[in-house]
Enzyme design. Structure first.
Site, PDB file in Angstrom:
ATOM      1  N   ASN A 126       0.846  -1.190   0.000  1.00  0.00           N
ATOM      2  CA  ASN A 126       0.000   0.000   0.000  1.00  0.00           C
ATOM      3  C   ASN A 126       0.890   1.252   0.000  1.00  0.00           C
ATOM      4  O   ASN A 126       2.101   1.155   0.221  1.00  0.00           O
ATOM      5  CB  ASN A 126      -0.915  -0.036   1.238  1.00  0.00           C
ATOM      6  CG  ASN A 126      -2.062   0.938   1.115  1.00  0.00           C
ATOM      7  OD1 ASN A 126      -2.633   1.108   0.032  1.00  0.00           O
ATOM      8  ND2 ASN A 126      -2.406   1.591   2.206  1.00  0.00           N
ATOM      9  N   ASN A 136       1.532   3.534   2.013  1.00  0.00           N
ATOM     10  CA  ASN A 136       2.253   3.922   3.236  1.00  0.00           C
ATOM     11  C   ASN A 136       3.256   2.871   3.706  1.00  0.00           C
ATOM     12  O   ASN A 136       3.714   2.914   4.830  1.00  0.00           O
ATOM     13  CB  ASN A 136       1.235   4.178   4.358  1.00  0.00           C
ATOM     14  CG  ASN A 136       0.364   2.966   4.649  1.00  0.00           C
ATOM     15  OD1 ASN A 136       0.162   2.117   3.798  1.00  0.00           O
ATOM     16  ND2 ASN A 136      -0.148   2.885   5.858  1.00  0.00           N
ATOM     17  N   LYS A 137       3.626   1.932   2.831  1.00  0.00           N
ATOM     18  CA  LYS A 137       4.505   0.833   3.264  1.00  0.00           C
ATOM     19  C   LYS A 137       5.933   0.987   2.752  1.00  0.00           C
ATOM     20  O   LYS A 137       6.255   1.966   2.087  1.00  0.00           O
ATOM     21  CB  LYS A 137       3.919  -0.507   2.815  1.00  0.00           C
ATOM     22  CG  LYS A 137       2.471  -0.709   3.188  1.00  0.00           C
ATOM     23  CD  LYS A 137       2.222  -0.794   4.698  1.00  0.00           C
ATOM     24  CE  LYS A 137       0.767  -0.543   4.968  1.00  0.00           C
ATOM     25  NZ  LYS A 137       0.120  -1.222   6.000  1.00  0.00           N
ATOM     26  N   VAL A 138       6.765  -0.003   3.028  1.00  0.00           N
ATOM     27  CA  VAL A 138       8.192   0.081   2.708  1.00  0.00           C
ATOM     28  C   VAL A 138       8.417   0.266   1.203  1.00  0.00           C
ATOM     29  O   VAL A 138       9.195   1.114   0.777  1.00  0.00           O
ATOM     30  CB  VAL A 138       8.945  -1.174   3.208  1.00  0.00           C
ATOM     31  CG1 VAL A 138      10.413  -1.123   2.826  1.00  0.00           C
ATOM     32  CG2 VAL A 138       8.796  -1.316   4.721  1.00  0.00           C
ATOM     33  N   ILE A 139       7.749  -0.550   0.378  1.00  0.00           N
ATOM     34  CA  ILE A 139       7.682  -0.284  -1.061  1.00  0.00           C
ATOM     35  C   ILE A 139       6.209  -0.295  -1.443  1.00  0.00           C
ATOM     36  O   ILE A 139       5.387  -0.892  -0.743  1.00  0.00           O
ATOM     37  CB  ILE A 139       8.469  -1.299  -1.935  1.00  0.00           C
ATOM     38  CG1 ILE A 139       7.878  -2.701  -1.836  1.00  0.00           C
ATOM     39  CG2 ILE A 139       9.946  -1.276  -1.624  1.00  0.00           C
ATOM     40  CD1 ILE A 139       8.417  -3.668  -2.899  1.00  0.00           C
TER      41      ILE A 139
END
Ligand SMILES: *Cc1c(COP(=O)(O)O)cnc(C)c1O
Length: 182
Positions: free
Chosen positions: A162, A164-167
């Site tokens: 998503n 807002n995640k790391v990738i």
């Protein structure tokens, strides 16, 4: 030239490369981390009315899929060291459910904020009571527990891509499967 990113050759390549990087047998690309947990619960034989143990301190995406299956989440409090699921409370909850004649179907462990949970102790409990671990590594891509990547430590692992995640793939996720078990 195949410009599609949500299906087709690129997705297949993504899955193969991802499984290689993360070190699981398979990585299945899906539309969200929540969907990946949903699939892991189905593969863990969770049916309506079943109970699933779930870390309480987390994003609602860890627990929502339990309700998608009309199963019941049993929330477990965190420990101060990792802020993740407390092994002592987890075992106490399992014992309590067993005395009521109910065996929970799965344990959803979250590595919140990229901090690995106390996996060694949780695995021991999982083994002793024969309850599989679904590892919610939505926020922990690249995090390691004793040199092993998060997402590869349980029966199933999940990642989220998503925004807002790391990738990110804008929206997306992956189900990480360790074995060829059908
Ligand atoms: C983001 C997240 C999810 C769900 O991922 P989605 O791709 O938004 O469905 C699940 N668990 C945690 C801990 C998350 O941070």
């Amino acid at each position: 030239l195949d410009l599609r990113i949500s299906q087709g050759k690129k997705t297949e390549k993504f899955e193969i490369n991802f499984a290689k990087y993360i070190g699981t047998k398979h990585a299945v690309a899906v539309n969200s981390g929540s969907s990946a947990i949903h699939l892991a619960l189905i593969k863990s034989n969770v049916n309506p009315g079943d109970e699933v143990l779930c870390q309480s301190f987390t994003f609602c995406g860890s627990a929502n899929p339990i309700k998608y299956l009309n199963a019941k989440p049993i929330f477990i409090d965190s420990e101060p060291e990792t802020l993740n699921i407390c092994p002592t409370y987890l075992e106490a909850a399992i014992k309590d459910r067993l005395t009521h004649g109910v065996k929970p179907k799965a344990i959803i462990v979250v590595h919140l904020f990229g901090m690995p949970a106390n996996i060694e102790a949780i695995k021991e409990i999982s083994k002793n009571y024969k309850i599989p671990i679904i590892e919610d590594a939505a926020e922990a891509l690249g995090s390691k527990y004793k040199n092993q990547l998060c997402g590869t430590l349980g029966e199933f692992g999940i990642l989220s891509f998503n925004g807002n995640k790391v990738i990110t793939t804008s929206s997306g996720g992956a189900l990480l499967v360790k074995t060829n078990k059908e």
